[in-house]
Motif scaffolding. Structure first.
Motif, PDB file in Angstrom:
ATOM      1  N   ALA A 130      -7.143  -4.273  14.606  1.00 60.38           N
ATOM      2  CA  ALA A 130      -8.096  -5.257  14.585  1.00 60.38           C
ATOM      3  C   ALA A 130      -8.244  -6.245  15.602  1.00 60.38           C
ATOM      4  N   ALA A 131      -7.291  -6.563  16.270  1.00 57.57           N
ATOM      5  CA  ALA A 131      -7.347  -7.280  17.364  1.00 57.57           C
ATOM      6  C   ALA A 131      -7.570  -6.768  18.642  1.00 57.57           C
ATOM      7  N   ARG A 132      -7.675  -5.443  18.615  1.00 58.92           N
ATOM      8  CA  ARG A 132      -7.772  -4.381  19.895  1.00 58.92           C
ATOM      9  C   ARG A 132      -6.626  -4.759  20.732  1.00 58.92           C
ATOM     10  N   ALA A 133      -5.335  -5.097  20.389  1.00 58.79           N
ATOM     11  CA  ALA A 133      -4.228  -5.288  21.311  1.00 58.79           C
ATOM     12  C   ALA A 133      -3.737  -3.943  21.557  1.00 58.79           C
ATOM     13  N   PRO A 134      -3.195  -3.620  22.603  1.00 58.25           N
ATOM     14  CA  PRO A 134      -2.613  -2.485  22.838  1.00 58.25           C
ATOM     15  C   PRO A 134      -1.264  -2.234  21.944  1.00 58.25           C
ATOM     16  N   ALA A 135      -0.967  -0.861  21.319  1.00 57.52           N
ATOM     17  CA  ALA A 135       0.303  -0.448  20.731  1.00 57.52           C
ATOM     18  C   ALA A 135       1.556  -0.902  21.737  1.00 57.52           C
ATOM     19  N   ALA A 136       2.599  -1.120  20.988  1.00 61.14           N
ATOM     20  CA  ALA A 136       4.054  -1.392  21.835  1.00 61.14           C
ATOM     21  C   ALA A 136       4.140  -0.085  22.580  1.00 61.14           C
ATOM     22  N   PRO A 137       4.745  -0.080  23.822  1.00 59.37           N
ATOM     23  CA  PRO A 137       5.074   1.127  24.719  1.00 59.37           C
ATOM     24  C   PRO A 137       5.737   2.261  23.812  1.00 59.37           C
ATOM     25  N   GLY A 138       5.348   3.418  24.078  1.00 61.23           N
ATOM     26  CA  GLY A 138       5.999   4.469  23.221  1.00 61.23           C
ATOM     27  C   GLY A 138       5.487   4.551  21.787  1.00 61.23           C
ATOM     28  N   THR A 139       4.612   3.817  21.234  1.00 59.62           N
ATOM     29  CA  THR A 139       4.155   3.759  19.788  1.00 59.62           C
ATOM     30  C   THR A 139       2.541   3.948  20.044  1.00 59.62           C
ATOM     31  N   THR A 140       2.159   4.086  18.669  1.00 57.79           N
ATOM     32  CA  THR A 140       0.621   4.367  18.480  1.00 57.79           C
ATOM     33  C   THR A 140       0.113   3.542  17.188  1.00 57.79           C
ATOM     34  N   LEU A 141      -1.174   3.237  17.663  1.00 52.16           N
ATOM     35  CA  LEU A 141      -1.953   2.530  16.439  1.00 52.16           C
ATOM     36  C   LEU A 141      -2.064   3.231  15.236  1.00 52.16           C
ATOM     37  N   PHE A 142      -2.148   4.673  15.427  1.00 53.99           N
ATOM     38  CA  PHE A 142      -2.314   5.473  14.202  1.00 53.99           C
ATOM     39  C   PHE A 142      -1.056   5.163  13.103  1.00 53.99           C
ATOM     40  N   ASP A 143       0.078   4.258  13.533  1.00 57.70           N
ATOM     41  CA  ASP A 143       1.002   4.004  12.739  1.00 57.70           C
ATOM     42  C   ASP A 143       0.892   2.682  12.338  1.00 57.70           C
ATOM     43  N   THR A 144      -0.118   2.393  11.763  1.00 56.44           N
ATOM     44  CA  THR A 144      -0.751   1.296  10.996  1.00 56.44           C
ATOM     45  C   THR A 144      -1.503   1.675   9.641  1.00 56.44           C
ATOM     46  N   GLN A 145      -1.845   0.656   8.876  1.00 56.23           N
ATOM     47  CA  GLN A 145      -2.477   0.986   7.587  1.00 56.23           C
ATOM     48  C   GLN A 145      -3.702   1.539   7.733  1.00 56.23           C
ATOM     49  N   THR A 146      -4.520   1.060   8.733  1.00 54.85           N
ATOM     50  CA  THR A 146      -5.777   1.981   9.310  1.00 54.85           C
ATOM     51  C   THR A 146      -5.584   3.015   9.653  1.00 54.85           C
ATOM     52  N   GLY A 147      -4.360   3.438  10.401  1.00 53.02           N
ATOM     53  CA  GLY A 147      -4.435   4.817  10.841  1.00 53.02           C
ATOM     54  C   GLY A 147      -3.866   5.590   9.831  1.00 53.02           C
ATOM     55  N   PHE A 148      -3.160   5.262   8.978  1.00 49.57           N
ATOM     56  CA  PHE A 148      -2.722   6.222   7.949  1.00 49.57           C
ATOM     57  C   PHE A 148      -4.061   6.589   7.215  1.00 49.57           C
ATOM     58  N   ALA A 149      -4.882   5.574   6.657  1.00 43.05           N
ATOM     59  CA  ALA A 149      -5.830   5.832   6.099  1.00 43.05           C
ATOM     60  C   ALA A 149      -7.021   6.821   6.576  1.00 43.05           C
ATOM     61  N   VAL A 150      -7.126   6.426   8.068  1.00 39.31           N
ATOM     62  CA  VAL A 150      -7.913   7.567   8.797  1.00 39.31           C
ATOM     63  C   VAL A 150      -7.419   8.938   8.514  1.00 39.31           C
ATOM     64  N   ARG A 151      -6.189   9.198   8.628  1.00 36.25           N
ATOM     65  CA  ARG A 151      -5.569  10.593   8.609  1.00 36.25           C
ATOM     66  C   ARG A 151      -5.636  11.078   7.246  1.00 36.25           C
ATOM     67  N   ARG A 152      -5.701  10.092   6.260  1.00 33.30           N
ATOM     68  CA  ARG A 152      -5.697  10.491   4.930  1.00 33.30           C
ATOM     69  C   ARG A 152      -7.045  11.194   4.310  1.00 33.30           C
ATOM     70  N   TRP A 153      -8.079  10.222   4.871  1.00 34.57           N
ATOM     71  CA  TRP A 153      -9.541  10.435   4.234  1.00 34.57           C
ATOM     72  C   TRP A 153     -10.281  11.500   5.086  1.00 34.57           C
ATOM     73  N   CYS A 154     -10.126  11.411   6.477  1.00 36.23           N
ATOM     74  CA  CYS A 154     -11.080  11.766   7.251  1.00 36.23           C
ATOM     75  C   CYS A 154     -10.971  13.488   7.619  1.00 36.23           C
ATOM     76  N   PRO A 155      -9.867  13.966   7.828  1.00 39.16           N
ATOM     77  CA  PRO A 155      -9.497  15.313   8.282  1.00 39.16           C
ATOM     78  C   PRO A 155     -10.254  16.196   7.320  1.00 39.16           C
ATOM     79  N   PRO A 156     -10.214  16.289   5.886  1.00 40.01           N
ATOM     80  CA  PRO A 156     -10.685  17.065   5.207  1.00 40.01           C
ATOM     81  C   PRO A 156     -12.270  17.251   5.100  1.00 40.01           C
ATOM     82  N   LEU A 157     -12.840  16.024   5.888  1.00 44.01           N
ATOM     83  CA  LEU A 157     -14.467  16.067   5.954  1.00 44.01           C
ATOM     84  C   LEU A 157     -14.794  16.849   7.303  1.00 44.01           C
ATOM     85  N   LEU A 158     -13.856  17.065   8.061  1.00 43.20           N
ATOM     86  CA  LEU A 158     -14.109  18.030   9.165  1.00 43.20           C
ATOM     87  C   LEU A 158     -13.181  19.262   9.285  1.00 43.20           C
TER      88      LEU A 158
END
Length: 380
Positions: A34-62
């Motif tokens: 939401a704030a465009r801040a970088p993830a902590a070193p060695g981590t990923t913004l996929f490990d957020t509620q938004t990231g998990f939601a993207v991984r849940r809903w989007c891959p099957p459509l592709l």
């Protein structure tokens, strides 16, 4: 709980275009926060509620399995290409109308491209601050600027579905002023316009000298000039969307009271985490509405609880769905899917408890998902 209420048609009453360019892992991931801040070193913004939601809903459509690794998902995204990925994801939202704020910078699709990709009705929302910048670029004097600005607002009102304006956040250690309950006096307005135009010219000169200027486009609009723009928009009668961000909705209380009876609806955008205050303000004034905004996408598995909190305070006829999505078609999809699931769970729980009938739950779901927006914005 398995008892849910289906949410069919949606009107996304505030969103933005999507990027026309392909993204790498880092640039894609950065847009999940939401704030465009970088993830902590060695981590990923996929490990957020938004990231998990993207991984849940989007891959099957592709053509991938849900929750596949991000690298696999982005590889498939590149294989399909930006246009095809956007088309698949946008059409899967089930949104019949997109109201698009065209004021964001970047290589984003415009309303016509959004309509083609999403297969939906698309209408434009005009951002007042950007409109002022465009007028300033073609006006030589303060007086000419103010005259041209008034004409530009009225011209925009003839084709736009709404106006939008940001509510400034208080500076560190300071206190932001309340949004003015009346238009500024002419002398103060002219002085503010003069200061703003002078600062823009100073920025242009700095940019030409290569000393860090941004060409005038990054100069914040003076408060009195912004108040003038908002009151000009109110006079046009179109809905005015007020982007709260992290601002306290209480700062709008005087403005909301002063604009009652003027024929202009106010829509409070993106109020989370001040969503309860925004809902309460909507409950106090007949012309004020609360947008659910990015709540479902940002809160993920907690979305149903947050929606239930909002529905405790605002009449259901005052709540509007939007994704608030920008740049990534994934955020459009996640916003719609998470909203449907969260609202369906909340209403389904009340039906299961015997507090509501299923017919009433379905009616309210339609109101919040699309009916209220169609009424407020005069959509067919």
């Amino acid at each position: 709980m398995t008892n849910t209420v289906p949410v069919a048609d949606l009107v996304d009453q505030n969103c933005h275009g999507v990027l026309r360019t392909e993204l790498g892992l880092g640039t894609f991931e950065a847009r999940l926060g939401a704030a465009r801040a970088p993830a902590a070193p060695g981590t990923t913004l996929f490990d957020t509620q938004t990231g998990f939601a993207v991984r849940r809903w989007c891959p099957p459509l592709l053509g991938l399995e849900a929750h596949c690794p991000p690298a696999h998902y982005l590889a498939r995204r590149r294989e399909l290409g930006v246009a095809e990925t956007s088309r698949r994801l946008l059409r899967a939202t089930g949104v019949s109308a997109h109201l698009v704020d065209t004021g964001l910078p970047g290589d984003l699709t415009g309303p016509a491209e959004m309509a083609s990709a999403a297969g939906s009705e698309v209408r434009e929302i005009v951002r007042l601050e950007i409109l002022a910048e465009h007028v300033a670029d073609t006006s030589g004097t303060v007086d000419a600027f103010l005259v041209n600005l008034g004409e530009a607002v009225h011209t925009a009102a003839s084709s736009a579905v709404a106006f939008t304006s940001g509510v400034a956040v208080a500076p560190v250690g300071g206190k932001a002023p309340r949004v003015a309950p009346e238009p500024p006096e002419p002398v103060r307005l002219r002085a503010a316009a003069g200061r703003w135009l002078a600062r823009r010219e100073e920025e242009r000169r700095a940019a030409r000298r290569g000393t860090g200027g941004r060409g005038g486009g990054g100069v914040r609009v003076e408060p009195e000039l912004l108040d003038h723009l908002r009151w000009s928009a109110v006079a046009c009668g179109l809905p005015l969307q007020l982007r709260l961000g992290a601002a306290d909705p209480a700062r709008l209380a005087d403005f909301a009271a002063a604009t009652e009876g003027h024929g202009c609806d106010l829509v409070l955008l993106h109020g989370y985490p001040h969503h309860r205050q925004a809902a309460a303000l909507a409950g106090r004034h007949p012309h004020v509405y609360a947008d659910l905004g990015t709540v479902p996408a940002r809160t993920g598995a907690r979305a149903a609880g947050v929606l239930a909190e909002i529905m405790e305070l605002a009449p259901f006829g005052k709540l509007l769905f939007s994704s608030g999505a920008q740049e990534l078609p994934e955020l459009h999809l996640v916003g719609a899917r998470q909203f449907r699931e969260a609202l369906g769970r909340v209403l389904g729980g009340w039906v299961e408890d015997g507090a509501w009938t299923r017919q009433d739950a379905a009616r309210v779901a339609t109101m919040i998902g699309s009916g209220n927006a169609r009424r407020v914005y005069g959509l067919g």
